[in-house]
Design an enzyme around this catalytic site. Structure first.
Site, mmCIF file in Angstrom:
data_model
loop_
_atom_site.group_PDB
_atom_site.id
_atom_site.type_symbol
_atom_site.label_atom_id
_atom_site.label_comp_id
_atom_site.label_asym_id
_atom_site.label_seq_id
_atom_site.Cartn_x
_atom_site.Cartn_y
_atom_site.Cartn_z
ATOM 1 N N ASP A 82 0.926 -1.053 0.001
ATOM 2 C CA ASP A 82 -0.153 0.017 0.174
ATOM 3 C C ASP A 82 0.921 1.188 -0.014
ATOM 4 O OD1 ASP A 82 0.775 0.266 2.536
ATOM 5 O OD2 ASP A 82 -1.082 0.267 3.778
ATOM 6 N N ILE A 83 0.244 2.455 -0.144
ATOM 7 C CA ILE A 83 1.012 3.671 -0.239
ATOM 8 C C ILE A 83 1.180 4.423 1.211
ATOM 9 C CG2 ILE A 83 0.752 5.805 -1.135
ATOM 10 C CD1 ILE A 83 -1.141 4.793 -3.253
ATOM 11 N N GLU A 122 -6.043 2.027 -0.626
ATOM 12 C CA GLU A 122 -4.738 2.048 -1.212
ATOM 13 C C GLU A 122 -4.015 1.024 -1.198
ATOM 14 O OE1 GLU A 122 -4.022 3.409 3.090
ATOM 15 O OE2 GLU A 122 -5.693 3.434 1.567
#
Length: 427
Positions: free
Chosen positions: A309-310, A352
């Protein structure tokens, strides 16, 4: 003859009869008799004249004397039977010579009338022949009508006799690019490929026909690939079978469901595609993972999943707005999609979070792949947000492990990557 006699021999009223007799009186007498019942009458004075008249007028039944000049009745009958085997020939004879009868049997003579001719017996025999001839023609007409109906049917239809394909309708032949069934069997066709229930076949080889279940309540799906330079898409058919044991026949029918299959495909695509990024959504990636897990277990090959994920994505949304956050997600998807391998599956797991399903990939290979993705993201400039990093967690399938448990271990590894500084790979 009475009206009841005419009714009795009504079948003759639809046929043309030729009388061949060298005796003018006998020819006239028989001609007058038969002209009362037949639709048309031709007479000839000998075999040569009769053969010429037959070729010109094509009568339905021939009644002929045996002994005649130039060409006798048996020689004429032999010629007629060679040219038109289905035309009945009746001999009028005074001969009782065994040689004549044996020769007439070889020729295939259909009846006899002994001189002096008994009109009722002759008419009875001609009536029988006429009825049989009309029934044969009616059956042939029905067969032609049946074939015509099959040939213009928009569905693909073929029949099997004793397990061998013996008829393919015109619609199917045209689609396969063949003039007729012999041309198909000789390899003169367009070379279409058929996928029946997921198994590929050369469509014109017909080895696939034996795989069609004979039960009428069982259907199969067939997909014909389109030819090179052919417009449109592959065509999908529903295949069903009907058995006719009394004829030793099975009929296979292909019903075109291309539009329904395409609609279903589009529905499935919409149901399993993430609207923002265009990649597989949670439902799609779960299905892909289940499929790959089953394959890995069956073949004993490794399976790796990578969850990432970010980092600090909430800050991007809070400071730059959700539109910028959506742009980062779309940009990231495009970047990662270009870096994963052809057989890898990338999906948006939620928010995300993304998941990569990597078949035939062990821990070391998975770590190299995740590191390549991490470095590429770190080096990329995102137009909507500048620099962005991602954290990665990976896990490799253990024996008898469920797909859910495998993803949970990858998620736990991702959490460790976050806890130990982000922008790193853990597993």
């Amino acid at each position: 003859m009475t009206k009841s006699s005419k009714d009795k021999y009504r079948s003759l009223s639809r046929l043309h009869i030729m009388v061949v007799e060298d005796d003018p009186f006998a020819r006239e007498h028989m001609g007058l008799l038969l002209s009362r019942f037949a639709a048309g009458l031709t007479t000839a004075g000998d075999g040569a004249e009769g053969l010429e008249a037959f070729r010109r007028e094509r009568p339905d039944i021939v009644v002929t004397d045996i002994s005649m000049p130039r060409m006798d009745g048996l020689d004429m009958a032999a010629r007629i039977k060679t040219e038109a085997p289905d035309v009945p020939v009746v001999l009028v004879t005074a001969h009782s010579d065994t040689e004549y009868f044996l020769r007439s049997i070889d020729i295939g003579i259909d009846g006899y009338a002994v001189k002096p001719v008994d009109a009722d017996k002759l008419l009875a025999r001609l009536g029988q022949l006429a009825a049989g001839l009309l029934e044969t023609r009616a059956a042939s007409a029905r067969a032609r009508l049946f074939q015509f109906t099959l040939d213009i049917n928009p569905n693909f239809i073929l029949t099997l006799s004793g397990g061998e394909v013996d008829y393919v309708n015109r619609t199917f032949l045209d689609f396969l690019g063949a003039a007729d069934l012999p041309a198909l069997k000789d390899g003169r066709h367009a070379g279409r490929v058929l996928e029946l229930d997921g198994r590929r076949h050369e469509a014109a080889d017909f080895d696939w026909a034996g795989r069609i279940d004979a039960r009428p309540d069982v259907t199969h799906q067939a997909v014909f690939s389109r030819l090179p330079d052919e417009p449109g898409q592959e065509r999908t058919f529903l295949v069903s079978s009907a058995a006719f044991p009394e004829l030793d026949r099975r009929i296979l029918t292909f019903t075109d469901i291309t539009s329904l299959a395409e609609e279903r495909r589009q529905l499935i695509t919409r149901a399993t595609t993430d609207a923002l990024t265009g990649i597989t959504n949670r439902a799609g990636i779960d299905e892909a993972l289940a499929r790959e897990r089953h394959r890995a277990v069956r073949h004993g090959t490794p399976l790796c999943v990578i969850m990432f994920d970010i980092d600090h994505f909430k800050d991007v949304n809070d400071s730059l707005g959700h539109q910028a956050g959506d742009a980062v997600l779309a940009e990231l998807t495009g970047l990662v999609s270009g870096l994963v391998r052809d057989h890898d599956i990338l999906g948006r797991y939620g928010g995300e979070e993304f998941l990569v399903v990597a078949p035939e990939t062990d821990m070391e290979q998975g770590r190299l792949l995740a590191e390549r993705l991490r470095a590429a993201v770190e080096a990329h400039a995102f137009p909507a947000a500048g620099k962005v990093t991602c954290s990665f967690g990976l896990a490799v399938l253990d024996a008898d492990e469920s797909a859910h448990a495998l993803v949970a271990r990858a998620d736990a590894a991702l959490y460790r990557a976050k806890e130990t500084g982000r922008n790193r790979v853990a597993g």
